[in-house]
Design a protein around this motif. Structure first.
Motif, PDB file in Angstrom:
ATOM      1  N   UNK A 128       0.839  -1.215   0.000  1.00 45.76           N
ATOM      2  CA  UNK A 128       0.000   0.000   0.000  1.00 45.76           C
ATOM      3  C   UNK A 128       0.872   1.262   0.000  1.00 45.76           C
ATOM      4  N   UNK A 129       1.955   1.230   0.810  1.00 44.82           N
ATOM      5  CA  UNK A 129       2.857   2.395   0.854  1.00 44.82           C
ATOM      6  C   UNK A 129       3.428   2.667  -0.532  1.00 44.82           C
ATOM      7  N   UNK A 130       3.849   1.594  -1.210  1.00 43.10           N
ATOM      8  CA  UNK A 130       4.443   1.758  -2.540  1.00 43.10           C
ATOM      9  C   UNK A 130       3.424   2.368  -3.499  1.00 43.10           C
ATOM     10  N   UNK A 131       2.171   1.912  -3.404  1.00 41.86           N
ATOM     11  CA  UNK A 131       1.127   2.444  -4.292  1.00 41.86           C
ATOM     12  C   UNK A 131       0.884   3.929  -4.005  1.00 41.86           C
ATOM     13  N   UNK A 132       0.818   4.254  -2.700  1.00 43.95           N
ATOM     14  CA  UNK A 132       0.570   5.661  -2.330  1.00 43.95           C
ATOM     15  C   UNK A 132       1.743   6.515  -2.828  1.00 43.95           C
ATOM     16  N   UNK A 133       2.966   6.026  -2.585  1.00 42.66           N
ATOM     17  CA  UNK A 133       4.143   6.828  -2.987  1.00 42.66           C
ATOM     18  C   UNK A 133       4.226   6.985  -4.502  1.00 42.66           C
ATOM     19  N   UNK A 134       3.736   5.985  -5.227  1.00 46.67           N
ATOM     20  CA  UNK A 134       3.703   6.087  -6.698  1.00 46.67           C
ATOM     21  C   UNK A 134       2.821   7.237  -7.158  1.00 46.67           C
TER      22      UNK A 134
END
Ligand SMILES: Cc1cc2nc3c(=O)[nH]c(=O)nc-3n(C[C@H](O)[C@H](O)[C@H](O)COP(=O)(O)O)c2cc1C
Length: 245
Positions: A128-134
């Motif tokens: 989820x963090x990776x998706x948000x940061x993307x």
């Protein structure tokens, strides 16, 4: 010129992406520590404040820094709050602080980033963090566009702004912080603490100030997860933006 504050790196990452070539990036915690409150914005530049939203308000260092700030030639002034939720309301309080220093706030934006508030929430998973940061790049590009064009909007100052700051001041106590036997005496928590609330005694961190920013940098950035906040954080994963890893 961009003034920023960060606990776990989100606001630093956002501020770096917002920088226009040649602009200076100023760490409000460091400037406050050094007693530097006088700045002159180069002609034609804009002035930005980038910070994490705490309890729908502004953190202690940002507040104290602005309360002492003597800014010349501010020009167009904007704010960017980074936050874990979907609604930002801290700009009204920031506007009030700036007004007290004779400064305007022309526009305020927010960027949704991973929530680092592990004392209350289970942080988002790595995926989820990776998706948000993307998604951050797109959000920042839009904000940059607005800043470059110096767009403005009315930012209301409401009674609730003061109430949210009071709620934050009920929260930002250091008493629940504790260190476990996992501590490896690296001293990073003391070094990274923007509030200067930690001192290393006998190799271990001691919270020497009754209050801090509650940025949670100490808990989240500890390399061996040796810091807890009461029992709420036990077993919870930690969050650090890749920029500080
Ligand atoms: C004590 C505390 C309170 C927070 N309150 C809010 C909040 O009211 N609304 C929200 O959306 N996010 C809230 N957050 C999440 C942070 O604003 C968010 O994760 C921010 O991007 C962290 O920035 P940093 O990495 O630069 O420290 C809170 C975080 C902490 C530690």
């Amino acid at each position: 010129m961009i003034f920023y504050f960060t606990g776990t790196g989100n606001s630093l990452a956002a501020a770096r992406k917002l920088l226009v070539k040649g602009e200076q990036l100023i760490d409000m915690a460091e400037a406050r520590r050094k007693g530097q409150f006088r700045f002159t914005v180069p002609k034609g530049e804009r002035t930005g404040f980038v910070y994490p939203e705490y309890c729908s308000s502004v953190g202690a260092t940002v507040r104290d820094f602005i309360e002492h700030l003597e800014l010349e030639n501010a020009g167009y002034v904007y704010a960017v709050a980074t936050l874990g939720g979907k609604h930002s309301i801290s700009a009204g309080f920031l506007k009030k602080l700036l007004k007290q220093r004779g400064l305007p706030l022309h526009n305020a934006f927010y960027v949704r980033m991973p929530d680092n508030c592990i004392i209350y929430l289970v942080p988002p998973s790595e995926k989820e963090c990776a998706e948000i940061l993307d998604s951050v790049n797109g959000q920042i590009l839009k904000i940059r566009e607005e800043i470059v064009h110096r767009t403005s909007r009315a930012i209301p100052m409401r009674l609730r702004d003061q109430m949210m700051q009071k709620c934050y001041l009920l929260m930002n106590r250091t008493k629940p912080f504790r260190v476990t036997d996992a501590c490896i005496h690296c001293g990073k928590c003391e070094k990274n603490c923007p509030s200067q609330a930690i001192r290393t005694e006998n190799g271990k961190p001691v919270w020497v100030s009754p209050r801090c920013d509650l940025c949670l940098g100490c808990i989240n950035r500890c390399p061996v997860q040796a810091i807890e906040y009461g029992s709420k954080t036990v077993g919870r994963s930690r969050y650090v933006n890749p920029i500080l890893r």
